[in-house]
Design a protein around this motif. Sequence first.
Motif, PDB file in Angstrom:
ATOM      1  N   ILE A  96     -11.373   5.320   1.100  1.00  0.00           N
ATOM      2  CA  ILE A  96     -10.395   5.063   0.048  1.00  0.00           C
ATOM      3  C   ILE A  96      -9.149   4.414   0.646  1.00  0.00           C
ATOM      4  CG2 ILE A  96      -8.799   6.195  -1.559  1.00  0.00           C
ATOM      5  CD1 ILE A  96     -11.084   8.188  -2.158  1.00  0.00           C
ATOM      6  N   ARG A  97      -8.760   4.871   1.828  1.00  0.00           N
ATOM      7  CA  ARG A  97      -7.595   4.279   2.490  1.00  0.00           C
ATOM      8  C   ARG A  97      -7.871   2.818   2.853  1.00  0.00           C
ATOM      9  NH1 ARG A  97      -2.985   5.567   1.025  1.00  0.00           N
ATOM     10  NH2 ARG A  97      -1.348   5.126   2.514  1.00  0.00           N
ATOM     11  N   ARG A  98      -9.091   2.544   3.319  1.00  0.00           N
ATOM     12  CA  ARG A  98      -9.454   1.169   3.660  1.00  0.00           C
ATOM     13  C   ARG A  98      -9.474   0.287   2.406  1.00  0.00           C
ATOM     14  NH1 ARG A  98     -14.844   1.462   6.690  1.00  0.00           N
ATOM     15  NH2 ARG A  98     -14.821   3.721   6.433  1.00  0.00           N
ATOM     16  N   LEU A  99      -9.906   0.869   1.290  1.00  0.00           N
ATOM     17  CA  LEU A  99      -9.877   0.135   0.028  1.00  0.00           C
ATOM     18  C   LEU A  99      -8.434  -0.191  -0.357  1.00  0.00           C
ATOM     19  CD1 LEU A  99     -11.688  -0.879  -2.355  1.00  0.00           C
ATOM     20  CD2 LEU A  99     -11.176   1.302  -3.483  1.00  0.00           C
ATOM     21  N   GLY A 100      -7.541   0.746  -0.095  1.00  0.00           N
ATOM     22  CA  GLY A 100      -6.119   0.509  -0.358  1.00  0.00           C
ATOM     23  C   GLY A 100      -5.578  -0.638   0.477  1.00  0.00           C
ATOM     24  N   ILE A 101      -5.993  -0.688   1.729  1.00  0.00           N
ATOM     25  CA  ILE A 101      -5.575  -1.786   2.598  1.00  0.00           C
ATOM     26  C   ILE A 101      -6.136  -3.107   2.076  1.00  0.00           C
ATOM     27  CG2 ILE A 101      -5.759  -2.740   4.926  1.00  0.00           C
ATOM     28  CD1 ILE A 101      -5.866   0.239   5.904  1.00  0.00           C
ATOM     29  N   ALA A 102      -7.384  -3.083   1.619  1.00  0.00           N
ATOM     30  CA  ALA A 102      -8.013  -4.293   1.072  1.00  0.00           C
ATOM     31  C   ALA A 102      -7.246  -4.822  -0.128  1.00  0.00           C
ATOM     32  CB  ALA A 102      -9.462  -4.002   0.693  1.00  0.00           C
ATOM     33  N   GLN A 103      -6.843  -3.924  -1.033  1.00  0.00           N
ATOM     34  CA  GLN A 103      -6.124  -4.398  -2.225  1.00  0.00           C
ATOM     35  C   GLN A 103      -4.741  -4.928  -1.872  1.00  0.00           C
ATOM     36  OE1 GLN A 103      -3.301  -3.003  -3.953  1.00  0.00           O
ATOM     37  NE2 GLN A 103      -2.983  -1.479  -2.322  1.00  0.00           N
ATOM     38  N   LEU A 112       3.351  -1.392   4.108  1.00  0.00           N
ATOM     39  CA  LEU A 112       2.321  -0.362   4.238  1.00  0.00           C
ATOM     40  C   LEU A 112       2.966   0.984   4.513  1.00  0.00           C
ATOM     41  CD1 LEU A 112       0.039  -2.458   6.622  1.00  0.00           C
ATOM     42  CD2 LEU A 112      -0.306  -2.149   4.158  1.00  0.00           C
ATOM     43  N   ASP A 113       2.760   1.935   3.614  1.00  0.00           N
ATOM     44  CA  ASP A 113       3.364   3.260   3.734  1.00  0.00           C
ATOM     45  C   ASP A 113       2.302   4.258   4.188  1.00  0.00           C
ATOM     46  OD1 ASP A 113       4.985   5.458   3.608  1.00  0.00           O
ATOM     47  OD2 ASP A 113       5.498   5.261   1.488  1.00  0.00           O
ATOM     48  N   GLU A 114       2.405   4.738   5.418  1.00  0.00           N
ATOM     49  CA  GLU A 114       1.451   5.677   6.018  1.00  0.00           C
ATOM     50  C   GLU A 114       0.011   5.176   5.826  1.00  0.00           C
ATOM     51  OE1 GLU A 114       2.231   8.159   7.858  1.00  0.00           O
ATOM     52  OE2 GLU A 114       4.322   8.584   7.390  1.00  0.00           O
ATOM     53  N   PRO A 115      -0.282   3.945   6.243  1.00  0.00           N
ATOM     54  CA  PRO A 115      -1.594   3.352   5.954  1.00  0.00           C
ATOM     55  C   PRO A 115      -2.760   3.993   6.677  1.00  0.00           C
ATOM     56  CG  PRO A 115      -0.374   1.966   7.455  1.00  0.00           C
ATOM     57  CD  PRO A 115       0.575   3.029   6.999  1.00  0.00           C
ATOM     58  N   THR A 116      -2.523   4.684   7.793  1.00  0.00           N
ATOM     59  CA  THR A 116      -3.643   5.231   8.563  1.00  0.00           C
ATOM     60  C   THR A 116      -3.952   6.681   8.219  1.00  0.00           C
ATOM     61  OG1 THR A 116      -2.169   5.835  10.388  1.00  0.00           O
ATOM     62  CG2 THR A 116      -3.215   3.665  10.493  1.00  0.00           C
ATOM     63  N   ALA A 117      -3.292   7.215   7.208  1.00  0.00           N
ATOM     64  CA  ALA A 117      -3.588   8.584   6.792  1.00  0.00           C
ATOM     65  C   ALA A 117      -5.054   8.686   6.376  1.00  0.00           C
ATOM     66  CB  ALA A 117      -2.687   8.987   5.620  1.00  0.00           C
ATOM     67  N   GLY A 118      -5.787   9.596   6.983  1.00  0.00           N
ATOM     68  CA  GLY A 118      -7.191   9.786   6.635  1.00  0.00           C
ATOM     69  C   GLY A 118      -8.157   8.935   7.436  1.00  0.00           C
ATOM     70  N   LEU A 119      -7.645   8.052   8.280  1.00  0.00           N
ATOM     71  CA  LEU A 119      -8.528   7.225   9.097  1.00  0.00           C
ATOM     72  C   LEU A 119      -8.855   7.934  10.413  1.00  0.00           C
ATOM     73  CD1 LEU A 119      -6.976   3.634   8.739  1.00  0.00           C
ATOM     74  CD2 LEU A 119      -8.679   4.753   7.292  1.00  0.00           C
ATOM     75  N   LEU A 129       0.859  -1.179   0.000  1.00  0.00           N
ATOM     76  CA  LEU A 129       0.000   0.000   0.000  1.00  0.00           C
ATOM     77  C   LEU A 129       0.894   1.226   0.000  1.00  0.00           C
ATOM     78  CD1 LEU A 129      -2.694   1.501   0.226  1.00  0.00           C
ATOM     79  CD2 LEU A 129      -2.500   1.291   2.713  1.00  0.00           C
ATOM     80  N   PRO A 130       1.024   1.911  -1.148  1.00  0.00           N
ATOM     81  CA  PRO A 130       1.825   3.140  -1.181  1.00  0.00           C
ATOM     82  C   PRO A 130       1.103   4.280  -0.486  1.00  0.00           C
ATOM     83  CG  PRO A 130       0.803   2.753  -3.316  1.00  0.00           C
ATOM     84  CD  PRO A 130       0.463   1.559  -2.459  1.00  0.00           C
ATOM     85  N   GLN A 131       1.842   5.322  -0.217  1.00  0.00           N
ATOM     86  CA  GLN A 131       1.255   6.475   0.459  1.00  0.00           C
ATOM     87  C   GLN A 131       0.117   7.065  -0.373  1.00  0.00           C
ATOM     88  OE1 GLN A 131       4.258   9.087   1.902  1.00  0.00           O
ATOM     89  NE2 GLN A 131       2.853  10.458   2.923  1.00  0.00           N
ATOM     90  N   ASP A 132       0.305   7.121  -1.674  1.00  0.00           N
ATOM     91  CA  ASP A 132      -0.742   7.577  -2.596  1.00  0.00           C
ATOM     92  C   ASP A 132      -0.965   6.481  -3.625  1.00  0.00           C
ATOM     93  OD1 ASP A 132      -1.084  10.316  -1.557  1.00  0.00           O
ATOM     94  OD2 ASP A 132       0.960  10.606  -2.285  1.00  0.00           O
ATOM     95  N   PHE A 133      -1.984   5.657  -3.407  1.00  0.00           N
ATOM     96  CA  PHE A 133      -2.201   4.548  -4.348  1.00  0.00           C
ATOM     97  C   PHE A 133      -3.210   4.962  -5.419  1.00  0.00           C
ATOM     98  CE2 PHE A 133      -6.029   3.704  -1.975  1.00  0.00           C
ATOM     99  CZ  PHE A 133      -6.832   2.935  -2.799  1.00  0.00           C
ATOM    100  N   GLY A 134      -2.987   4.443  -6.633  1.00  0.00           N
ATOM    101  CA  GLY A 134      -3.848   4.806  -7.743  1.00  0.00           C
ATOM    102  C   GLY A 134      -5.127   3.987  -7.779  1.00  0.00           C
ATOM    103  N   TYR A 135      -6.208   4.613  -8.190  1.00  0.00           N
ATOM    104  CA  TYR A 135      -7.488   3.908  -8.330  1.00  0.00           C
ATOM    105  C   TYR A 135      -8.296   4.589  -9.434  1.00  0.00           C
ATOM    106  CZ  TYR A 135      -9.135   7.855  -5.493  1.00  0.00           C
ATOM    107  OH  TYR A 135      -9.405   9.115  -5.033  1.00  0.00           O
ATOM    108  N   TYR A 136      -9.364   3.926  -9.846  1.00  0.00           N
ATOM    109  CA  TYR A 136     -10.224   4.458 -10.905  1.00  0.00           C
ATOM    110  C   TYR A 136     -11.526   4.957 -10.272  1.00  0.00           C
ATOM    111  CZ  TYR A 136      -6.957   1.950 -13.878  1.00  0.00           C
ATOM    112  OH  TYR A 136      -5.810   1.511 -14.493  1.00  0.00           O
TER     113      TYR A 136
END
Length: 235
Positions: A136-143, A154-161, A77-84
């Motif tokens: 969105i952060r939780r979705l990143g953790i899921a992926q 996991l890079d800064e996974p709790t940002a925004g939680l 999980l990057p700090q800023d992960f890409g999604y659609y």
Amino acid sequence: MELLINRVSKQFRNKIAVDNISLNLTPGVYGLLGANGAGKTTLMRIICGILTPDRGTITLDGKEAGEEEYREILGYLPQDFGYYPEFTGMDFLMYLAALKGIPKSTAKKRCLEMIELTGLKGMEKKKIKTYSGGMIRRLGIAQALINRPRILVLDEPTAGLDPKERVRFREMIARQGENNIVLLSTHIVSDVEQIADKILMMKEGQLIFEGTRQETGSDLEKLYLEKFGEVKGCE
């Protein structure tokens, strides 16, 4: 299972981002602390095989970072992960499952498990553009978890939680670390002080502290401040 980081260095122009770091990681949770610019993200990208070190090697039981067998057991999980944004949460996870080579016959069940695990049930059919930052952060953790990785980065996974979500996340990561290698990078001391088996601290590209939670003493935040000499970024 043993992840060996052997004398790894990486330089960008005149800045040494990672400076001769060696680590031996076995199953457990490793909390990587450091201020912004300490080199944490660069080190994690090297571990994931995204960046090639200028010097040194990274191997897992003889497999080099970046090899297909290595990637198959890696979750990131990057700090800023890409999604659609137009994808639903379920569509996005199914897409990532396909990219990670998960058979279609089991992919849907796996995606639903991750949705349940990360507290996104009820949102899986909604478009990601309607998600809050925490969702969105939780979705990143899921992926990152969808391929049941043996190495989880996991890079800064709790940002925004929010605080409740962070507690849920810490419990989930503690379970992952029972049998897998989990490397959790953050500047938030409270995210690692309760779950990390080992604390790592980086400053200016160097590893300045490596020790068990017990070896840090009773006040990890105090140790952090002593090492970095600043209060900024410490929560």
